[in-house]
Design a protein around this motif. Structure first.
Motif, PDB file in Angstrom:
ATOM      1  N   VAL A   1       4.685  -6.298  -5.074  1.00  0.00           N
ATOM      2  CA  VAL A   1       5.933  -7.017  -4.812  1.00  0.00           C
ATOM      3  C   VAL A   1       5.583  -8.387  -4.247  1.00  0.00           C
ATOM      4  CG1 VAL A   1       6.150  -6.064  -2.474  1.00  0.00           C
ATOM      5  CG2 VAL A   1       8.192  -6.835  -3.680  1.00  0.00           C
ATOM      6  N   ARG A   2       6.352  -9.390  -4.627  1.00  0.00           N
ATOM      7  CA  ARG A   2       6.153 -10.735  -4.093  1.00  0.00           C
ATOM      8  C   ARG A   2       6.732 -10.816  -2.682  1.00  0.00           C
ATOM      9  NH1 ARG A   2       7.853 -13.337  -9.634  1.00  0.00           N
ATOM     10  NH2 ARG A   2       5.809 -13.659 -10.603  1.00  0.00           N
ATOM     11  N   PRO A   3       6.275 -11.775  -1.862  1.00  0.00           N
ATOM     12  CA  PRO A   3       6.834 -11.933  -0.518  1.00  0.00           C
ATOM     13  C   PRO A   3       8.339 -12.159  -0.524  1.00  0.00           C
ATOM     14  CG  PRO A   3       4.791 -13.168  -0.697  1.00  0.00           C
ATOM     15  CD  PRO A   3       5.110 -12.660  -2.081  1.00  0.00           C
ATOM     16  N   THR A   4       8.863 -12.700  -1.614  1.00  0.00           N
ATOM     17  CA  THR A   4      10.305 -12.929  -1.731  1.00  0.00           C
ATOM     18  C   THR A   4      11.060 -11.696  -2.216  1.00  0.00           C
ATOM     19  OG1 THR A   4       9.774 -13.940  -3.868  1.00  0.00           O
ATOM     20  CG2 THR A   4      10.197 -15.425  -2.027  1.00  0.00           C
ATOM     21  N   GLY A   5      10.352 -10.616  -2.507  1.00  0.00           N
ATOM     22  CA  GLY A   5      11.002  -9.356  -2.822  1.00  0.00           C
ATOM     23  C   GLY A   5      11.006  -8.939  -4.271  1.00  0.00           C
ATOM     24  N   GLU A   6      10.520  -9.796  -5.181  1.00  0.00           N
ATOM     25  CA  GLU A   6      10.525  -9.399  -6.589  1.00  0.00           C
ATOM     26  C   GLU A   6       9.514  -8.285  -6.855  1.00  0.00           C
ATOM     27  OE1 GLU A   6      11.161 -13.982  -7.035  1.00  0.00           O
ATOM     28  OE2 GLU A   6      10.190 -12.623  -5.602  1.00  0.00           O
ATOM     29  N   LEU A   7       9.946  -7.279  -7.610  1.00  0.00           N
ATOM     30  CA  LEU A   7       9.063  -6.215  -8.041  1.00  0.00           C
ATOM     31  C   LEU A   7       8.183  -6.739  -9.176  1.00  0.00           C
ATOM     32  CD1 LEU A   7       8.311  -3.156  -7.900  1.00  0.00           C
ATOM     33  CD2 LEU A   7      10.036  -2.804  -9.692  1.00  0.00           C
ATOM     34  N   LEU A   8       6.866  -6.554  -9.057  1.00  0.00           N
ATOM     35  CA  LEU A   8       5.924  -7.045 -10.064  1.00  0.00           C
ATOM     36  C   LEU A   8       5.566  -5.921 -11.023  1.00  0.00           C
ATOM     37  CD1 LEU A   8       3.548  -9.198  -7.822  1.00  0.00           C
ATOM     38  CD2 LEU A   8       5.274 -10.012  -9.438  1.00  0.00           C
ATOM     39  N   LEU A   9       5.892  -6.127 -12.305  1.00  0.00           N
ATOM     40  CA  LEU A   9       5.641  -5.120 -13.338  1.00  0.00           C
ATOM     41  C   LEU A   9       4.763  -5.701 -14.433  1.00  0.00           C
ATOM     42  CD1 LEU A   9       9.207  -3.539 -13.756  1.00  0.00           C
ATOM     43  CD2 LEU A   9       7.309  -2.753 -12.313  1.00  0.00           C
ATOM     44  N   ARG A  10       3.730  -4.935 -14.799  1.00  0.00           N
ATOM     45  CA  ARG A  10       2.849  -5.311 -15.899  1.00  0.00           C
ATOM     46  C   ARG A  10       3.342  -4.618 -17.171  1.00  0.00           C
ATOM     47  NH1 ARG A  10      -0.728  -9.349 -16.032  1.00  0.00           N
ATOM     48  NH2 ARG A  10      -1.561  -8.639 -14.005  1.00  0.00           N
ATOM     49  N   HIS A  11       3.765  -5.416 -18.156  1.00  0.00           N
ATOM     50  CA  HIS A  11       4.306  -4.879 -19.397  1.00  0.00           C
ATOM     51  C   HIS A  11       3.186  -4.519 -20.369  1.00  0.00           C
ATOM     52  CE1 HIS A  11       8.712  -5.780 -18.857  1.00  0.00           C
ATOM     53  NE2 HIS A  11       8.180  -6.399 -17.818  1.00  0.00           N
ATOM     54  N   ASP A  12       3.564  -3.800 -21.415  1.00  0.00           N
ATOM     55  CA  ASP A  12       2.571  -3.321 -22.369  1.00  0.00           C
ATOM     56  C   ASP A  12       1.831  -4.442 -23.075  1.00  0.00           C
ATOM     57  OD1 ASP A  12       3.159  -0.710 -21.749  1.00  0.00           O
ATOM     58  OD2 ASP A  12       4.478  -0.378 -23.474  1.00  0.00           O
ATOM     59  N   ASP A  13       2.429  -5.626 -23.173  1.00  0.00           N
ATOM     60  CA  ASP A  13       1.752  -6.755 -23.813  1.00  0.00           C
ATOM     61  C   ASP A  13       0.830  -7.497 -22.856  1.00  0.00           C
ATOM     62  OD1 ASP A  13       3.487  -8.089 -22.154  1.00  0.00           O
ATOM     63  OD2 ASP A  13       4.563  -9.158 -23.742  1.00  0.00           O
ATOM     64  N   GLY A  14       0.687  -6.970 -21.636  1.00  0.00           N
ATOM     65  CA  GLY A  14      -0.202  -7.577 -20.658  1.00  0.00           C
ATOM     66  C   GLY A  14       0.465  -8.596 -19.746  1.00  0.00           C
TER      67      GLY A  14
ATOM     68  N   GLN B   1       0.811  -1.215   0.000  1.00  0.00           N
ATOM     69  CA  GLN B   1       0.000   0.000   0.000  1.00  0.00           C
ATOM     70  C   GLN B   1       0.845   1.265   0.000  1.00  0.00           C
ATOM     71  OE1 GLN B   1      -2.358  -0.681   3.506  1.00  0.00           O
ATOM     72  NE2 GLN B   1      -3.926  -1.850   2.423  1.00  0.00           N
ATOM     73  N   ARG B   2       2.057   1.181   0.562  1.00  0.00           N
ATOM     74  CA  ARG B   2       2.904   2.368   0.670  1.00  0.00           C
ATOM     75  C   ARG B   2       3.976   2.435  -0.412  1.00  0.00           C
ATOM     76  NH1 ARG B   2       3.824   3.078   7.247  1.00  0.00           N
ATOM     77  NH2 ARG B   2       1.726   2.393   7.844  1.00  0.00           N
ATOM     78  N   MET B   3       3.877   1.581  -1.418  1.00  0.00           N
ATOM     79  CA  MET B   3       4.885   1.569  -2.470  1.00  0.00           C
ATOM     80  C   MET B   3       4.829   2.820  -3.328  1.00  0.00           C
ATOM     81  SD  MET B   3       5.016  -2.371  -3.845  1.00  0.00           S
ATOM     82  CE  MET B   3       6.279  -1.962  -5.078  1.00  0.00           C
ATOM     83  N   TYR B   4       5.978   3.360  -3.627  1.00  0.00           N
ATOM     84  CA  TYR B   4       6.128   4.486  -4.548  1.00  0.00           C
ATOM     85  C   TYR B   4       5.715   4.043  -5.954  1.00  0.00           C
ATOM     86  CZ  TYR B   4       8.817   7.694  -7.584  1.00  0.00           C
ATOM     87  OH  TYR B   4       9.231   8.567  -8.565  1.00  0.00           O
ATOM     88  N   GLY B   5       4.798   4.796  -6.573  1.00  0.00           N
ATOM     89  CA  GLY B   5       4.399   4.538  -7.945  1.00  0.00           C
ATOM     90  C   GLY B   5       3.431   3.391  -8.137  1.00  0.00           C
ATOM     91  N   LEU B   6       2.855   2.861  -7.063  1.00  0.00           N
ATOM     92  CA  LEU B   6       1.948   1.721  -7.185  1.00  0.00           C
ATOM     93  C   LEU B   6       0.795   2.051  -8.128  1.00  0.00           C
ATOM     94  CD1 LEU B   6       1.208  -1.144  -6.163  1.00  0.00           C
ATOM     95  CD2 LEU B   6      -0.196  -0.014  -4.417  1.00  0.00           C
ATOM     96  N   GLY B   7       0.575   1.167  -9.104  1.00  0.00           N
ATOM     97  CA  GLY B   7      -0.497   1.361 -10.070  1.00  0.00           C
ATOM     98  C   GLY B   7      -0.178   2.341 -11.177  1.00  0.00           C
ATOM     99  N   GLU B   8       1.032   2.876 -11.184  1.00  0.00           N
ATOM    100  CA  GLU B   8       1.415   3.869 -12.179  1.00  0.00           C
ATOM    101  C   GLU B   8       2.356   3.262 -13.223  1.00  0.00           C
ATOM    102  OE1 GLU B   8       3.185   7.123 -10.151  1.00  0.00           O
ATOM    103  OE2 GLU B   8       1.422   7.524  -8.894  1.00  0.00           O
ATOM    104  N   ARG B   9       2.311   3.817 -14.417  1.00  0.00           N
ATOM    105  CA  ARG B   9       3.227   3.416 -15.491  1.00  0.00           C
ATOM    106  C   ARG B   9       4.513   4.219 -15.330  1.00  0.00           C
ATOM    107  NH1 ARG B   9       3.999   4.099 -21.316  1.00  0.00           N
ATOM    108  NH2 ARG B   9       4.120   2.046 -22.316  1.00  0.00           N
ATOM    109  N   ARG B  10       5.629   3.503 -15.154  1.00  0.00           N
ATOM    110  CA  ARG B  10       6.892   4.151 -14.844  1.00  0.00           C
ATOM    111  C   ARG B  10       7.998   3.643 -15.770  1.00  0.00           C
ATOM    112  NH1 ARG B  10       7.521   8.255 -10.713  1.00  0.00           N
ATOM    113  NH2 ARG B  10       5.491   8.324  -9.705  1.00  0.00           N
ATOM    114  N   PRO B  11       9.037   4.456 -15.973  1.00  0.00           N
ATOM    115  CA  PRO B  11      10.174   4.004 -16.787  1.00  0.00           C
ATOM    116  C   PRO B  11      11.166   3.176 -15.964  1.00  0.00           C
ATOM    117  CG  PRO B  11      10.461   6.309 -16.209  1.00  0.00           C
ATOM    118  CD  PRO B  11       9.124   5.899 -15.650  1.00  0.00           C
TER     119      PRO B  11
END
Length: 248
Positions: A210-223, A184-194
């Motif tokens: 972010v996953r519990p193991t620490g990976e940042l989850l990014l949704r790419h333009d292809d879905g 909930q406190r993540m910078y840029g959550l839900g935003e399209r960022r470079p």
């Protein structure tokens, strides 16, 4: 215990001494070789706080070490909120006010078997600075954000209290709440960022968490949804106008 010293090479190195135990803090007025993430250095001044916190999470499996980043970063945002400053956590563990960096952190672990043995969180908080090295891309201080100066000892003691409370939450096994609040406190959550890959390739994607193991989850333009570990992807923070609008 909070031990304050005038100068050292790195408080993270000092904090490795067995004289420091769980919850202790080493605070240096000046570091000559302070370390940051990705090989960067952290510049300390008499208007900032540069310190290392010692934790002994012997109950925590190595695979769950990212929970400690969540504990400390949530405590930092709790602390700053107590001083009237609303901040966000830029993955993995910087603290941002708007698009500007207020806190940097480097966490280092030692392990014993399958569990963690000792964790040292080296932290730098911009407290009362009004001017910064022009080579820094986007710094900001608490004083700039709030329009007033702060007692640095009070800030550090407040952080320590909040961190011990968050750590107790982890000890109780309340992992889901920690992970939910971190998201909930993540910078840029839900935003399209470079972003930028290690080979220099740039792309834009939407931050989904972010996953519990620490990976940042990014949704790419292809879905497609991809998880990136630290050093597998880097935020691209565009330089902003150096002016900062302060609260009235």
């Amino acid at each position: 215990m909070i031990r304050r010293i005038e100068q050292t090479t790195s408080t993270n190195d000092d904090a490795r001494s067995p004289e420091y135990r769980h919850g202790d803090i080493v605070w240096a007025e000046r570091q000559t070789a302070g370390r940051g993430q990705r090989g960067h250095t952290w510049t300390s001044t008499s208007e900032s706080i540069t310190f290392s916190l010692v934790l002994e999470p012997t109950f925590l499996p190595i695979a769950e070490q990212f929970l400690l980043s969540e504990v400390v970063t949530l405590a930092l945002t709790d602390c700053l909120a107590g001083f009237g400053i609303d901040t966000r956590i830029k993955w993995t563990n910087d603290i941002y006010f708007g698009d500007r960096k207020m806190v940097g952190m480097l966490i280092e672990h030692t392990c014993s078997g399958t569990t963690l043995q000792r964790t040292i969180a080296g932290i730098g908080i911009n407290v009362n600075q009004k001017e910064f090295d022009p080579s820094l891309p986007n710094p900001v201080s608490m004083a700039q954000a709030a329009g007033r100066t702060f007692d640095r000892t009070e800030v550090l003691e407040s952080f320590r209290r909040h961190c011990m409370a968050r750590y107790a939450q982890l000890e109780r096994g309340d992992r889901e709440s920690l992970q939910r609040e971190f998201r909930q406190r993540m910078y840029g959550l839900g935003e399209r960022r470079p972003f930028r890959l290690p080979d220099g390739t740039g792309f834009e994607a939407v931050i989904e968490g972010v996953r519990p193991t620490g990976e940042l989850l990014l949704r790419h333009d292809d879905g497609s949804l991809h998880g990136y570990l630290f050093r597998e992807v880097e935020f691209v923070i565009k330089n902003r106008d150096k002016s900062l609008l302060l609260p009235k």
